[in-house]
Design a protein around this motif. Structure first.
Motif, PDB file in Angstrom:
ATOM      1  N   LEU A  85      -0.983  14.127  -3.795  1.00  0.00           N
ATOM      2  CA  LEU A  85      -2.526  14.284  -3.279  1.00  0.00           C
ATOM      3  C   LEU A  85      -2.997  12.886  -3.205  1.00  0.00           C
ATOM      4  CD1 LEU A  85      -3.336  17.116  -5.768  1.00  0.00           C
ATOM      5  CD2 LEU A  85      -2.778  17.442  -3.744  1.00  0.00           C
ATOM      6  N   ALA A  86      -2.383  11.904  -3.372  1.00  0.00           N
ATOM      7  CA  ALA A  86      -3.050  10.459  -3.151  1.00  0.00           C
ATOM      8  C   ALA A  86      -3.820  10.290  -1.917  1.00  0.00           C
ATOM      9  CB  ALA A  86      -1.906   9.388  -3.414  1.00  0.00           C
ATOM     10  N   THR A  87      -3.191  10.974  -0.790  1.00  0.00           N
ATOM     11  CA  THR A  87      -3.751  10.494   0.661  1.00  0.00           C
ATOM     12  C   THR A  87      -3.540  11.841   1.426  1.00  0.00           C
ATOM     13  OG1 THR A  87      -1.907   9.581   1.698  1.00  0.00           O
ATOM     14  CG2 THR A  87      -3.252   8.354   0.661  1.00  0.00           C
ATOM     15  N   THR A  88      -4.402  12.193   2.436  1.00  0.00           N
ATOM     16  CA  THR A  88      -3.974  13.120   3.504  1.00  0.00           C
ATOM     17  C   THR A  88      -2.635  13.275   4.152  1.00  0.00           C
ATOM     18  OG1 THR A  88      -6.410  13.555   3.853  1.00  0.00           O
ATOM     19  CG2 THR A  88      -4.810  14.378   5.517  1.00  0.00           C
ATOM     20  N   GLU A  89      -2.092  11.747   4.304  1.00  0.00           N
ATOM     21  CA  GLU A  89      -0.900  11.735   5.291  1.00  0.00           C
ATOM     22  C   GLU A  89       0.314  12.093   4.074  1.00  0.00           C
ATOM     23  OE1 GLU A  89       1.605   8.627   7.475  1.00  0.00           O
ATOM     24  OE2 GLU A  89      -0.237   7.689   6.440  1.00  0.00           O
ATOM     25  N   PHE A  90       0.049  11.684   2.988  1.00  0.00           N
ATOM     26  CA  PHE A  90       1.164  12.213   1.833  1.00  0.00           C
ATOM     27  C   PHE A  90       1.142  13.598   1.686  1.00  0.00           C
ATOM     28  CE2 PHE A  90       1.054   7.717   0.034  1.00  0.00           C
ATOM     29  CZ  PHE A  90       2.395   7.514  -0.185  1.00  0.00           C
ATOM     30  N   ASN A  91       0.141  14.086   1.661  1.00  0.00           N
ATOM     31  CA  ASN A  91       0.299  15.736   1.408  1.00  0.00           C
ATOM     32  C   ASN A  91       0.702  16.374   2.450  1.00  0.00           C
ATOM     33  OD1 ASN A  91      -1.557  18.467   1.157  1.00  0.00           O
ATOM     34  ND2 ASN A  91      -0.837  17.684  -0.736  1.00  0.00           N
ATOM     35  N   TYR A 112       7.729   8.450   5.517  1.00  0.00           N
ATOM     36  CA  TYR A 112       6.784   7.222   4.953  1.00  0.00           C
ATOM     37  C   TYR A 112       5.482   7.504   4.869  1.00  0.00           C
ATOM     38  CZ  TYR A 112      11.255   4.388   4.844  1.00  0.00           C
ATOM     39  OH  TYR A 112      12.266   4.006   4.713  1.00  0.00           O
ATOM     40  N   ALA A 113       4.784   7.012   4.146  1.00  0.00           N
ATOM     41  CA  ALA A 113       3.040   7.068   4.459  1.00  0.00           C
ATOM     42  C   ALA A 113       2.600   6.009   4.008  1.00  0.00           C
ATOM     43  CB  ALA A 113       2.577   8.405   3.643  1.00  0.00           C
ATOM     44  N   THR A 114       1.227   5.661   4.259  1.00  0.00           N
ATOM     45  CA  THR A 114       0.472   4.331   4.015  1.00  0.00           C
ATOM     46  C   THR A 114      -0.347   4.570   2.686  1.00  0.00           C
ATOM     47  OG1 THR A 114       0.515   3.689   6.178  1.00  0.00           O
ATOM     48  CG2 THR A 114      -1.090   2.810   4.711  1.00  0.00           C
ATOM     49  N   LEU A 115      -0.046   3.927   1.907  1.00  0.00           N
ATOM     50  CA  LEU A 115      -0.940   3.571   0.582  1.00  0.00           C
ATOM     51  C   LEU A 115      -1.317   2.228   0.491  1.00  0.00           C
ATOM     52  CD1 LEU A 115      -2.128   5.410  -1.860  1.00  0.00           C
ATOM     53  CD2 LEU A 115       0.065   4.634  -3.027  1.00  0.00           C
ATOM     54  N   SER A 116      -2.794   2.121   0.168  1.00  0.00           N
ATOM     55  CA  SER A 116      -3.374   0.578   0.049  1.00  0.00           C
ATOM     56  C   SER A 116      -2.903  -0.203   0.840  1.00  0.00           C
ATOM     57  CB  SER A 116      -3.089   0.249  -1.483  1.00  0.00           C
ATOM     58  OG  SER A 116      -3.438   1.201  -2.560  1.00  0.00           O
ATOM     59  N   ASN A 117      -2.809   0.145   1.954  1.00  0.00           N
ATOM     60  CA  ASN A 117      -2.383  -0.799   3.338  1.00  0.00           C
ATOM     61  C   ASN A 117      -1.027  -1.028   3.304  1.00  0.00           C
ATOM     62  OD1 ASN A 117      -5.075  -0.756   4.610  1.00  0.00           O
ATOM     63  ND2 ASN A 117      -5.620  -2.136   3.117  1.00  0.00           N
ATOM     64  N   LYS A 118      -0.074  -0.320   2.433  1.00  0.00           N
ATOM     65  CA  LYS A 118       1.231  -0.672   2.579  1.00  0.00           C
ATOM     66  C   LYS A 118       2.014   0.662   2.770  1.00  0.00           C
ATOM     67  CE  LYS A 118       4.860  -2.478  -0.616  1.00  0.00           C
ATOM     68  NZ  LYS A 118       5.022  -3.056  -1.872  1.00  0.00           N
ATOM     69  N   TYR A 137       1.131   8.404  -6.699  1.00  0.00           N
ATOM     70  CA  TYR A 137       1.287   9.291  -5.560  1.00  0.00           C
ATOM     71  C   TYR A 137       0.511  10.755  -5.992  1.00  0.00           C
ATOM     72  CZ  TYR A 137       5.732   7.053  -3.911  1.00  0.00           C
ATOM     73  OH  TYR A 137       6.603   6.361  -3.461  1.00  0.00           O
ATOM     74  N   LEU A 138       0.193  10.841  -7.274  1.00  0.00           N
ATOM     75  CA  LEU A 138      -0.334  12.277  -7.634  1.00  0.00           C
ATOM     76  C   LEU A 138      -1.985  12.174  -7.214  1.00  0.00           C
ATOM     77  CD1 LEU A 138       0.991  12.730 -11.055  1.00  0.00           C
ATOM     78  CD2 LEU A 138       1.693  13.669  -9.058  1.00  0.00           C
ATOM     79  N   GLY A 139      -2.696  11.213  -7.513  1.00  0.00           N
ATOM     80  CA  GLY A 139      -3.915  11.150  -6.640  1.00  0.00           C
ATOM     81  C   GLY A 139      -4.868  12.353  -7.222  1.00  0.00           C
ATOM     82  N   SER A 140      -6.090  12.387  -6.228  1.00  0.00           N
ATOM     83  CA  SER A 140      -6.894  13.589  -6.633  1.00  0.00           C
ATOM     84  C   SER A 140      -7.383  14.205  -5.449  1.00  0.00           C
ATOM     85  CB  SER A 140      -8.250  12.855  -7.429  1.00  0.00           C
ATOM     86  OG  SER A 140      -8.733  11.926  -6.650  1.00  0.00           O
ATOM     87  N   GLY A 141      -6.657  14.125  -4.469  1.00  0.00           N
ATOM     88  CA  GLY A 141      -7.224  14.651  -3.070  1.00  0.00           C
ATOM     89  C   GLY A 141      -6.774  15.962  -2.975  1.00  0.00           C
TER      90      GLY A 141
END
Length: 397
Positions: free
Chosen positions: A246-252, A168-174, A201-205
């Motif tokens: 690439l949405a967040t560092t934690e996801f990636n 799991y990872a956090t996205l928009s405080n969820k 999930y894809l993001g731009s990070g």
């Protein structure tokens, strides 16, 4: 900056007023670029850690000399900013320096039967406080997949050598799911990795290259390619691609766990397989695209990991995909009719195909890959949907 400063010094020495004014403006411009640096703090890898004692890292970036403070507001009995003092080290202050800034959070082993949470409050001077959650698993605990709930999760297959895990990872405080795996301890690899693909999930990070052991699976069962790749012409081949998260560092960062890696021929990984991954991403939709990527082993071939340990080499890789045909029904998969759904499978030999687009020859049905692997994919849909094999629908020419 050094050149500008040197220039400013020379101007002062010759006392040319008009040039001095120009130099001051130039220096001021450079300073304004420095102040544009954003202050940011984030987990280096993950907010979930194993039961064993260890440490996790918060990366701090921003304008040099910016003051910051941190406090462990929950879990200070087992968490600390010092590895040697778990009594008086629940708070810490510092300033942002040039280069890498790391705030280490140390934790004791969890000997209890339940996972436990900790909270770290972090604040840049003049900024709002942010809360970092740290969750430590118990020794007997796993983050199991939602087998009967999430569309992408295959049916559970009982085997003493299999370990099922969801990250799991956090996205928009969820807190939301990243991906789930069926990990084979004897192969030191995941047999399947299941995940949703959506624009969120894809993001731009950027790619983190945060190679690390999966904190939920014992490292003795994982290939050790943290510092270097497998021996021979093999890459550390992702099953869920870095570019899908690439949405967040934690996801990636979580896609760089050793449990997500297999020894994959570099000329497959970097060529046709990479193009297949890109083609899959192009099929994301607002209804969500559901994907299972896996490795299949049908030989005794081995190589060694970065530490010289023997690891199995897959003979094949596969992907199975499911989504709504329109991509925008707003309906759950289980509420869709067969005519509203499309699926396809890709069966890939572990060889170089050349630097080509995915060929139609690798296209097959989900049902066929079920037959080859023994896993049942997308249990919420009918077998009729799983029989589909229409490459053109998926952009394969």
């Amino acid at each position: 900056m050094r050149l500008i400063q040197k220039y400013c010094t020379n101007v002062v020495k010759i006392v040319l007023l008009t040039t001095l004014i120009f130099s001051i403006n130039a220096c001021s411009k450079d300073d304004s670029e420095t102040t544009s640096l954003q202050n940011e703090a984030y987990w280096k890898i993950s907010s979930t850690v194993s039961y064993a004692e260890g440490s996790s890292a918060i990366i701090i970036t921003g304008k040099p000399n910016t003051a910051w403070s941190a406090e462990i507001t929950e879990g200070s009995a087992w968490c600390s900013f010092s590895s040697k003092d778990f009594v008086n080290s629940a708070s810490k202050v510092g300033t942002v320096k040039e280069g890498l800034n790391v705030l280490y959070v140390y934790y004791k082993a969890n000997t209890g039967a339940e996972q436990r949470p900790a909270k770290i409050s972090f604040q840049f001077e003049g900024g709002a406080a942010q809360t970092f959650d740290l969750n430590q698993l118990s020794q007997v605990q796993q983050n199991l997949p939602a087998f009967t709930t999430w569309v992408e999760i295959p049916e559970r297959k009982e085997n003493a050598n299999y370990q099922y895990v969801t990250h799991y990872a956090t996205l928009s405080n969820k807190k939301i799911r990243n991906y789930s795996i069926c990990f084979d301890k004897t192969r030191k690899a995941a047999l399947w990795v299941a995940y949703p693909i959506h624009s969120a999930y894809l993001g731009s990070g950027g790619r983190t290259d945060a190679w690390a052991f999966d904190p939920i699976i014992s490292s003795i069962y994982q290939a050790n390619c943290v510092d270097r790749s497998y021996n021979g012409a093999y890459d550390r081949g992702h099953q869920i691609p870095s570019a899908d998260r690439l949405a967040t560092t934690e996801f990636n960062s979580q896609t760089f766990y050793m449990s997500n890696m297999t020894p994959q021929l570099n000329r497959l990984n970097q060529d046709m397989w990479a193009k297949l991954e890109a083609k899959v991403r192009q099929n994301n939709c607002s209804d969500t695209l559901y994907v299972v990527t896996g490795a299949y082993f049908n030989s005794v071939a081995t190589t060694t990991d970065g530490a010289g340990n023997s690891v199995s080499i897959p003979t094949n890789y596969f992907k199975v995909l499911l989504r709504t045909k329109s991509g925008s029904t707003g309906k759950a998969i289980k509420d869709c009719s067969d005519s509203e759904l499309i699926s396809i499978g890709f069966w890939v030999d572990h060889q170089s195909y050349g630097n080509i687009e995915p060929p139609r020859s690798i296209c097959t049905s989900v049902a066929e890959i079920e037959s080859k692997t023994g896993f049942k994919f997308f249990p919420q849909i009918s077998n009729a949907v799983k029989q589909q094999n229409n490459p053109t629908q998926w952009g394969i020419n």
